[in-house]
Motif scaffolding. Structure first.
Motif, PDB file in Angstrom:
ATOM      1  N   VAL A 100       2.191   2.982   2.987  1.00  0.00           N
ATOM      2  CA  VAL A 100       1.933   3.917   4.081  1.00  0.00           C
ATOM      3  C   VAL A 100       2.619   3.421   5.340  1.00  0.00           C
ATOM      4  O   VAL A 100       2.897   2.229   5.487  1.00  0.00           O
ATOM      5  CB  VAL A 100       0.422   4.078   4.390  1.00  0.00           C
ATOM      6  CG1 VAL A 100      -0.299   4.769   3.260  1.00  0.00           C
ATOM      7  CG2 VAL A 100      -0.209   2.723   4.691  1.00  0.00           C
ATOM      8  N   ALA A 114      -0.264   4.535  -2.292  1.00  0.00           N
ATOM      9  CA  ALA A 114      -1.173   5.304  -1.440  1.00  0.00           C
ATOM     10  C   ALA A 114      -1.120   6.791  -1.771  1.00  0.00           C
ATOM     11  O   ALA A 114      -2.162   7.466  -1.821  1.00  0.00           O
ATOM     12  CB  ALA A 114      -0.834   5.072   0.027  1.00  0.00           C
ATOM     13  N   VAL A 150       3.075   9.097   4.303  1.00  0.00           N
ATOM     14  CA  VAL A 150       2.736   8.590   2.966  1.00  0.00           C
ATOM     15  C   VAL A 150       3.872   8.947   2.012  1.00  0.00           C
ATOM     16  O   VAL A 150       3.861   9.998   1.378  1.00  0.00           O
ATOM     17  CB  VAL A 150       1.406   9.181   2.446  1.00  0.00           C
ATOM     18  CG1 VAL A 150       0.978   8.463   1.160  1.00  0.00           C
ATOM     19  CG2 VAL A 150       0.308   9.068   3.492  1.00  0.00           C
ATOM     20  N   VAL A 168      -7.015   2.322  -4.593  1.00  0.00           N
ATOM     21  CA  VAL A 168      -5.555   2.219  -4.594  1.00  0.00           C
ATOM     22  C   VAL A 168      -5.128   1.015  -5.417  1.00  0.00           C
ATOM     23  O   VAL A 168      -5.606  -0.099  -5.184  1.00  0.00           O
ATOM     24  CB  VAL A 168      -5.002   2.081  -3.159  1.00  0.00           C
ATOM     25  CG1 VAL A 168      -3.482   2.059  -3.177  1.00  0.00           C
ATOM     26  CG2 VAL A 168      -5.506   3.196  -2.266  1.00  0.00           C
ATOM     27  N   LEU A 217      -4.042   9.313  -0.399  1.00  0.00           N
ATOM     28  CA  LEU A 217      -4.016   9.168   1.043  1.00  0.00           C
ATOM     29  C   LEU A 217      -3.068  10.190   1.666  1.00  0.00           C
ATOM     30  O   LEU A 217      -2.054  10.556   1.050  1.00  0.00           O
ATOM     31  CB  LEU A 217      -3.602   7.761   1.467  1.00  0.00           C
ATOM     32  CG  LEU A 217      -4.757   6.770   1.693  1.00  0.00           C
ATOM     33  CD1 LEU A 217      -5.292   6.278   0.363  1.00  0.00           C
ATOM     34  CD2 LEU A 217      -4.318   5.600   2.558  1.00  0.00           C
ATOM     35  N   LEU A 267       0.817  -1.202   0.000  1.00  0.00           N
ATOM     36  CA  LEU A 267       0.000   0.000   0.000  1.00  0.00           C
ATOM     37  C   LEU A 267       0.855   1.257   0.000  1.00  0.00           C
ATOM     38  O   LEU A 267       0.512   2.253  -0.627  1.00  0.00           O
ATOM     39  CB  LEU A 267      -0.929  -0.020   1.217  1.00  0.00           C
ATOM     40  CG  LEU A 267      -1.941   1.110   1.357  1.00  0.00           C
ATOM     41  CD1 LEU A 267      -2.885   1.155   0.156  1.00  0.00           C
ATOM     42  CD2 LEU A 267      -2.752   0.926   2.648  1.00  0.00           C
TER      43      LEU A 267
END
Length: 477
Positions: free
Chosen positions: A267, A298, A293, A351, A303, A265
């Motif tokens: 993060v 992400a 981030v 995502v 995000l 992802l």
């Protein structure tokens, strides 16, 4: 009278056991599963150790004795290093397909030059390594056999309950094909890995059981025996087996690719604690709080630090552990819906996941950008703070261009000290807004007090690793 009473008690216990499904014997199950379990012997070439030998003055009457001692322990008679020697290790495993795929622990075969498999029938075959996953300590082997091999299947470890019967089988202490029985003592145990999901059992597990299967009463593998908790290396009734629902996914990837391919992802996250939830105005302390981030999937999806991930791909996220596993189990390149809480509102982002192994290999620390120094300092929240300079950022190992307030001193009587803040930490956000100047933090504190907040949420970095800390505003004068 006593004999009659004793007989009555015995019958009563048997009736209770039968009512709870306790087996009268494990013999039928042992006979069913034994052909699929294997003993594993590995050999490797290791350098002889020349360190730690006794120091003896030249001419000492013990000189010849210790020369002999060194000869036996890795040094030649003239003190020169001995030739490399072969080392042998034992472990366990189990066959998962009739064409010869075998599962074991990575630490059983790590560094091995030769892997020999012994079957319950006594037959021995050489094995080739297909792939390994050190993060879950799982390895996949393959043997070539002229006939189909007996094998077992994975069961659903999520269905196991604390108190359910289990059977372990393997090669404890080199004794070979030994069966032990017990119950599931606990579930969801974490030892030290990111993807840990261990079943704790009191079925006897000793050295040599590593890589062997843990069975349910249907003869399905619900765990891979991996570790024991012991002060002396022997079984004391606390063993750990990696849950089959983790192993099954890893094995499928090793079989297909020869390596793992976990979703990424991109993060950094932490759990939402009650004080953090209060500082953010959240209704419940659950979800995964985004602390950073960097460049990656992400960030491309929008995000931001301070977002709380509540749902990932339709599955509710209660803790960091939940999110880590859900992401890892998701296919690389898939577009996944992620529901977040941002400033009190719910948003859904899509995502496209990257691959964790590639991201870890590509990590690099770029040069630190220059930033004018600001020499002034202030004391707040039990902290003495100064604006971050470029030199300070580099010395503290912070990511490129980090801005914020560096902690130069912490009062040991303060709440900040009790919550782990220390000299060298850097505050980059307060109230989920960036802080660069001392005045920024003072403004955030005033806003929190004016809004009736009990605490202020700070984003703190230590050596580049971020985390959120909530500090009470009541102490602020």
């Amino acid at each position: 009278m006593a004999a009659t009473l004793g007989l009555s008690l015995g019958l009563g216990q048997a009736d209770v056991a039968a009512a709870r499904g306790a087996p009268e014997s494990f013999a039928d199950l042992a006979e069913q599963i034994s052909p699929s379990v294997v003993n594993i012997t590995t050999t490797s070439v290791v350098a002889a150790s020349t360190e730690g030998g006794p120091m003896v003055p030249e001419g000492s009457p013990f000189e010849e004795f210790f020369k002999d001692f060194q000869d036996r322990n890795g040094q030649g008679g003239d003190g020169a290093p001995a030739e490399p020697r072969r080392s042998e290790a034992l472990g366990s495993g189990f066959v998962i397909s009739e064409d010869g795929y075998i599962v074991t622990n990575n630490h059983v075969i790590e560094g091995a030059d030769d892997i020999s498999i012994e079957f319950f029938s006594g037959e021995k075959l050489k094995a080739e390594l297909v792939g390994t996953d050190p993060k879950t300590d799982i390895a996949l082997l393959k043997v070539k056999s002229e006939k189909p091999l007996p094998f077992v299947q994975f069961g659903n470890s999520d269905l196991m309950r604390v108190g359910d019967w289990v059977v372990a089988m393997g090669n404890p202490l080199g004794q070979g094909f030994s069966v032990s029985a017990g119950i599931v003592s606990a579930r969801g145990r974490e030892l030290q890995g990111t993807y840990d999901d261990y079943i704790q059992t009191d079925a006897a597990i000793n050295r040599g059981n590593s890589g062997g299967p843990l069975f349910n009463m249907d003869g399905q593998v619900i765990g891979v025996n991996t570790a024991i908790l012991s002060p002396n290396g022997g079984s004391i009734g606390i063993g750990f087996s990696m849950a089959s629902n983790v192993v099954d996914k890893v094995v499928a990837q090793l079989k297909q690719f020869g390596e793992t391919r976990r979703g990424w992802l991109g993060v950094r996250i932490q759990d939402v604690t009650p004080d953090v939830a209060e500082a953010m105005g959240l209704a419940a302390s659950k979800g995964a709080l985004v602390t950073d981030v960097p460049e990656g999937p992400a960030k491309e999806a929008g995000l931001q630090a301070g977002d709380v991930i509540t749902t990932f791909d339709g599955k509710e996220i209660g803790t960091v552990r939940d999110l880590t596993r859900q992401v890892a189990d998701s296919p690389v390149g898939s577009a996944v819906p992620v529901i977040i809480l941002r400033e009190g509102k719910t948003e859904t982002l899509s995502v496209t996941l990257g691959r964790r192994e590639e991201a870890e290999a590509d990590e690099a620390v770029p040069a630190v950008a220059e930033k004018p120094a600001e020499p002034q300092s202030v004391e707040l929240l039990g902290l003495t703070l100064e604006p971050v300079t470029a030199d300070a950022a580099q010395q503290l190992g912070l990511p490129v261009g980090t801005e914020g307030l560096v902690v130069t001193k912490v009062s040991e009587e303060s709440e900040a000290f009790g919550k782990g803040l220390r000299q060298g930490d850097v505050i980059t956000e307060a109230g989920q807004q960036k802080v660069v100047r001392l005045q920024d933090l003072q403004d955030r504190l005033k806003e929190a007090k004016d809004a009736g907040r009990k605490s202020l949420l700070l984003l703190v970095r230590r050596g580049g690793d971020p985390r959120f800390v909530a500090l009470s505003v009541d102490e602020i004068k």
